[in-house]
Design an enzyme around this catalytic site. Sequence first.
Site, short mmCIF file in Angstrom:
data_model
loop_
_atom_site.label_atom_id
_atom_site.label_comp_id
_atom_site.label_asym_id
_atom_site.label_seq_id
_atom_site.Cartn_x
_atom_site.Cartn_y
_atom_site.Cartn_z
N HIS A 1 -104.52 39.44 31.97
CA HIS A 1 -106.07 40.10 32.35
C HIS A 1 -105.94 41.55 31.76
O HIS A 1 -106.78 42.11 31.92
CB HIS A 1 -106.38 40.07 33.73
CG HIS A 1 -107.68 40.23 34.13
ND1 HIS A 1 -108.05 41.36 35.19
CD2 HIS A 1 -108.93 39.44 33.88
CE1 HIS A 1 -109.30 41.19 35.11
NE2 HIS A 1 -109.82 40.04 34.49
N LYS B 1 -113.63 48.52 37.41
CA LYS B 1 -112.57 48.44 38.74
C LYS B 1 -111.80 49.86 38.61
O LYS B 1 -111.00 50.09 37.68
CB LYS B 1 -111.27 47.41 37.96
CG LYS B 1 -111.95 46.05 37.76
CD LYS B 1 -111.90 45.77 36.28
CE LYS B 1 -112.45 44.52 35.86
NZ LYS B 1 -113.06 43.49 36.46
N ASP C 1 -102.31 54.65 16.93
CA ASP C 1 -101.13 55.52 16.33
C ASP C 1 -100.33 56.10 17.30
O ASP C 1 -99.75 56.97 17.16
CB ASP C 1 -101.92 56.74 15.37
CG ASP C 1 -102.35 56.29 14.10
OD1 ASP C 1 -101.92 55.28 13.74
OD2 ASP C 1 -103.38 56.91 13.66
N HIS D 1 -118.78 45.27 36.98
CA HIS D 1 -117.32 44.76 36.16
C HIS D 1 -116.37 46.02 36.15
O HIS D 1 -115.14 45.72 35.90
CB HIS D 1 -117.67 44.25 34.80
CG HIS D 1 -116.44 43.45 34.53
ND1 HIS D 1 -115.61 43.89 33.54
CD2 HIS D 1 -116.21 42.10 34.82
CE1 HIS D 1 -114.83 42.71 33.27
NE2 HIS D 1 -115.32 41.93 34.01
N LYS E 1 -106.28 44.97 29.58
CA LYS E 1 -107.08 45.36 28.57
C LYS E 1 -106.84 46.52 28.01
O LYS E 1 -106.89 47.82 28.83
CB LYS E 1 -108.81 45.35 28.99
CG LYS E 1 -109.31 44.01 29.54
CD LYS E 1 -110.26 44.19 30.73
CE LYS E 1 -110.87 42.96 31.34
NZ LYS E 1 -109.91 42.35 31.94
N ASP F 1 -109.47 60.74 47.31
CA ASP F 1 -109.55 62.34 48.00
C ASP F 1 -110.02 63.49 46.94
O ASP F 1 -109.92 64.51 47.08
CB ASP F 1 -108.27 62.82 48.26
CG ASP F 1 -107.78 62.45 49.70
OD1 ASP F 1 -108.80 61.84 50.40
OD2 ASP F 1 -106.54 62.48 49.99
#
Length: 527
Positions: free
Chosen positions: A177, A421, A184, A419, A179, A426
């Site tokens: 999952h 996440k 470079d 979508h 991404k 704090d």
Amino acid sequence: MKLVWWIRSVKNYAIGFIPIILVGLGGCAGMPENTDREPSRSYMNTQDTALGRAFLAHNNSDPQQSGFLLLGSGLDAFAARAVLARAAERSIDAQYYLLHDDMTGTLFIDELLKAAERGVRVRLLVDDMDLSGRELSAAALDAHENFEVRIFNPFGRERWRITELLSRFGEITRRMHNKSFTVDNQATVVGGRNIGDEYFEANPALAFGDLDVLGFGPIAREVSDSFDEYWNHSLAYPASRLVEQLPDSKTIAARRKRHDEHVAELSGSDYMSALRRSKLLEQLKQGTQVMHWGRAEVVADDPDKLISGRDRTDLRLTHKLSRHFEGLSQELIIFSPYFVPGEEGVALFTKLIDQGVRVRILTNSLAATDVAVVHAGYARYRSDLLRAGVELYEMNRQVSGESHSGRNYLSGSSKASLHAKSFVLDQKKVFIGSLNLDPRSVVENSEIGVVIDASEIAQSMSEWFDGNVHKLAFRLSLETDDQGREQLQWRGYEEGNPVTFDSEPHTSVWLRMMVRLLGFLPVEDQL
């Protein structure tokens, strides 16, 4: 509820109650040999590249700090990837769960192809969940001398995918999952976005409110280390090994011609016009964007997690992430589109609140989610969370376009679905990545994210939450009626006016009944 929505819900999460019953239908399909693939690693000593020189010019003299830029707008998120690809001199490493065959997917591949033709080494690692029927296209890319494509945890090509799911349940249902997009070994983009129109504000019917972060400096090297582990893993198959016959030069040339013609057609689209007008695009090209600096850490699952026992908690991202929660004393903000806390999660939030920590969570409502069965898993914990003192918000899919203004971390169409996440800890640290707070992300799939110690970023995200969540989402509460019975209520705003719902907003009785039935299925560990 539309049938396609239900199919997508089951497909994306590979729910196991049917495979468990039918798993005896057949043995494993044979997979090609994968032991002699050529290993490779990220390039070191790339400080002399344009991106390396740019980092040195902007660095504030602390070599262990990285520079960061939040990418809340889908258009900006695509622009950042395009600018980095065009600046690439040595390498591009891209790792994605989904790479759609749509407009932005085509434009993304075009940027990679053009870089490869300049002599840049391109390594593209994609999970096999979204690649059915596209094996020949992947193999054609893989045939380019500077372009390698590997498919992670592939389905067998000798049988239907549903048969694979039935016979290899527990193995083929564990997906990559992750991404990330790294250029470079100097700049990287990590976050919640796959490659597809709904992630980059190119689909007017559905837009995912998402969040990526662009990072320059040491953080890119850490992402590269994780990429290399997956690229060289036994589950990463060269695309050329998944086709019966390799495409010949004539086939490759014909496919490239069709690709170029399609890209030419897209050049006049409204989306490309908007992309060319992007302020961030110009700022990145000119090097005038404002960066936030701080130390950061990549937290990623070990790819061996997908072939190891589910009790191997030491291989999990959450094993590394947990220590950042230990010192919480004031506030925790969570963005999680698929949120199934389980009893353990409820206990954790209760403990934090008892210690004086304010806990606020934004997730999808039933109307906003694209995975109804996960909502069923989440719904059973809402009352316990509210009793513990958690401030619980659910996205209002009917939110008006005027609400998407200012510093926008959840941009999208009028039919937006969360979508992103991310966590804010704090107002000092933030986590941004691919991790959902559900059993599938924590136990079954592999994930990646970055923990950034930069109070400017954390405070800006906290301020955004304070100023916008009431416009975008319903706040849930537990109300007691005259008979002492508790009932959920959803309070929010629509068209500037306050609204209150006594049942899941903007849903049908049939859908609510179906989700209630799904909640009785013993499949929480697969959600």
